[in-house]
Design an enzyme around this catalytic site. Structure first.
Site, mmCIF file in Angstrom:
data_model
loop_
_atom_site.group_PDB
_atom_site.id
_atom_site.type_symbol
_atom_site.label_atom_id
_atom_site.label_comp_id
_atom_site.label_asym_id
_atom_site.label_seq_id
_atom_site.Cartn_x
_atom_site.Cartn_y
_atom_site.Cartn_z
ATOM 1 N N LYS A 14 0.829 -1.217 0.000
ATOM 2 C CA LYS A 14 0.000 0.000 0.000
ATOM 3 C C LYS A 14 0.863 1.268 0.000
ATOM 4 C CE LYS A 14 -2.150 -0.956 3.910
ATOM 5 N NZ LYS A 14 -1.488 -2.229 4.311
ATOM 6 N N ARG A 89 -9.141 0.858 9.577
ATOM 7 C CA ARG A 89 -8.782 -0.518 9.928
ATOM 8 C C ARG A 89 -9.859 -1.195 10.767
ATOM 9 N NH1 ARG A 89 -2.871 0.347 9.342
ATOM 10 N NH2 ARG A 89 -1.741 -1.612 9.552
ATOM 11 N N ARG A 128 11.673 -6.473 4.478
ATOM 12 C CA ARG A 128 11.613 -5.032 4.760
ATOM 13 C C ARG A 128 12.232 -4.724 6.122
ATOM 14 N NH1 ARG A 128 5.797 -2.192 4.581
ATOM 15 N NH2 ARG A 128 5.638 -2.867 6.743
ATOM 16 N N ARG A 134 11.868 -0.815 11.434
ATOM 17 C CA ARG A 134 10.599 -0.975 12.166
ATOM 18 C C ARG A 134 10.646 -2.239 13.016
ATOM 19 N NH1 ARG A 134 5.461 -0.078 8.270
ATOM 20 N NH2 ARG A 134 4.561 -1.236 10.009
ATOM 21 N N ARG A 146 -0.001 -9.323 13.284
ATOM 22 C CA ARG A 146 -0.547 -8.217 12.475
ATOM 23 C C ARG A 146 -1.443 -8.757 11.366
ATOM 24 N NH1 ARG A 146 4.821 -5.577 10.714
ATOM 25 N NH2 ARG A 146 3.547 -4.146 9.480
HETATM 26 P P1 AMP Z 1 1.213 0.314 9.105
HETATM 27 O O1 AMP Z 1 2.354 1.248 8.874
HETATM 28 O O2 AMP Z 1 -0.019 0.733 8.342
HETATM 29 O O3 AMP Z 1 1.597 -1.123 8.853
HETATM 30 O O4 AMP Z 1 0.827 0.419 10.643
HETATM 31 C C1 AMP Z 1 1.755 0.044 11.663
HETATM 32 C C2 AMP Z 1 1.031 -0.089 12.986
HETATM 33 O O5 AMP Z 1 0.459 1.169 13.346
HETATM 34 C C3 AMP Z 1 -0.134 -1.069 13.000
HETATM 35 O O6 AMP Z 1 0.288 -2.408 13.240
HETATM 36 C C4 AMP Z 1 -0.972 -0.505 14.143
HETATM 37 O O7 AMP Z 1 -0.401 -0.846 15.400
HETATM 38 C C5 AMP Z 1 -0.801 0.993 13.967
HETATM 39 N N1 AMP Z 1 -1.845 1.556 13.071
HETATM 40 C C6 AMP Z 1 -1.659 2.129 11.856
HETATM 41 N N2 AMP Z 1 -2.811 2.546 11.334
HETATM 42 C C7 AMP Z 1 -3.768 2.229 12.235
HETATM 43 C C8 AMP Z 1 -5.179 2.371 12.268
HETATM 44 N N3 AMP Z 1 -5.850 2.929 11.240
HETATM 45 N N4 AMP Z 1 -5.844 1.926 13.360
HETATM 46 C C9 AMP Z 1 -5.183 1.370 14.408
HETATM 47 N N5 AMP Z 1 -3.862 1.178 14.435
HETATM 48 C C10 AMP Z 1 -3.141 1.604 13.364
#
Ligand code: AMP
Length: 191
Positions: A14, A89, A128, A134, A146
């Site tokens: 994404k 989400r 990654r 991360r 996740r």
């Molecule tokens: P991402 O970079 O989108 O993979 O997000 C990394 C982490 O951030 C996720 O595993 C969640 O812990 C948190 N996170 C990101 N976006 C959201 C969201 N919309 N709602 C809740 N937690 C989020």
């Protein structure tokens, strides 16, 4: 206004695709993951709270991310549109987003889901993790969690937009350019 949700499990590409799409279509990219990581880097109270959820692969509470999205929309009143990446989400987040966009009279045009198999996701995330810095990309247990959280809590968001006739699927394995071209073909039909 062209408002799109780029949807899919962690590792589906994404962020990579959103970066290319915003350039082509002159949209604003909103990634809640990026916003949260910047809060962590800046050592804000919000970042500190979010980190404990993120390190375990759990979702950050809805009200935290909804508040961030609301101020991001307010910051960009003249935007041609937004690409939401990693948001919504949960169903509560999707409902909140629809309400925020109703004020702008610019509803979500489509949720575009990038479909990638589970083994490929794990492979990509571990790869990654070698360079992303991360912590949540560096531990197979957190990665698996996740993906499970995605299946359980996030995938119903696709059904939420299916019921509005806005759910489109794109095959997400192949080269970055192949997937980008598939996404553009879908978006050009909407614009
Ligand atoms: P991402 O970079 O989108 O993979 O997000 C990394 C982490 O951030 C996720 O595993 C969640 O812990 C948190 N996170 C990101 N976006 C959201 C969201 N919309 N709602 C809740 N937690 C989020």
């Amino acid at each position: 206004m062209l408002n799109l949700i780029l949807f899919g499990p962690p590792g589906s590409g994404k962020g990579t695709q959103a970066a290319k799409l915003v350039e082509k279509y002159q949209l604003i990219h909103i990634s809640t993951g990026d916003l949260l990581r910047s809060e962590i880097t800046n050592e804000t109270a919000l970042g500190l709270e979010a980190k404990s959820f993120m390190d375990k692969g759990h979702l950050v509470p809805d009200e935290v991310v909804i508040g961030m999205i609301s101020s991001k929309l307010d910051d960009n009143p003249t935007a041609a549109g937004f690409i939401f990446d990693g948001f919504p989400r949960t169903i509560a987040q999707a409902e909140a987003l629809d309400n925020l966009l109703e004020f702008k009279e610019a509803p979500i045009r489509a949720l575009i889901e990038i479909k990638v198999g589970e083994e490929e996701l794990k492979k990509r995330l571990l790869e990654r993790g070698k360079t992303s810095g991360r912590p949540d990309d560096q531990n197979l247990e957190v990665i698996t969690n996740r993906i499970q959280v995605y299946r359980r809590e996030t995938s119903p968001v696709a059904n939420f937009y299916s019921s509005q006739d806005k759910h489109i699927e794109v095959y997400g394995e192949g080269t970055i350019d192949d997937i980008f071209n598939s996404l553009c073909a879908v978006i050009d039909k909407l614009a």
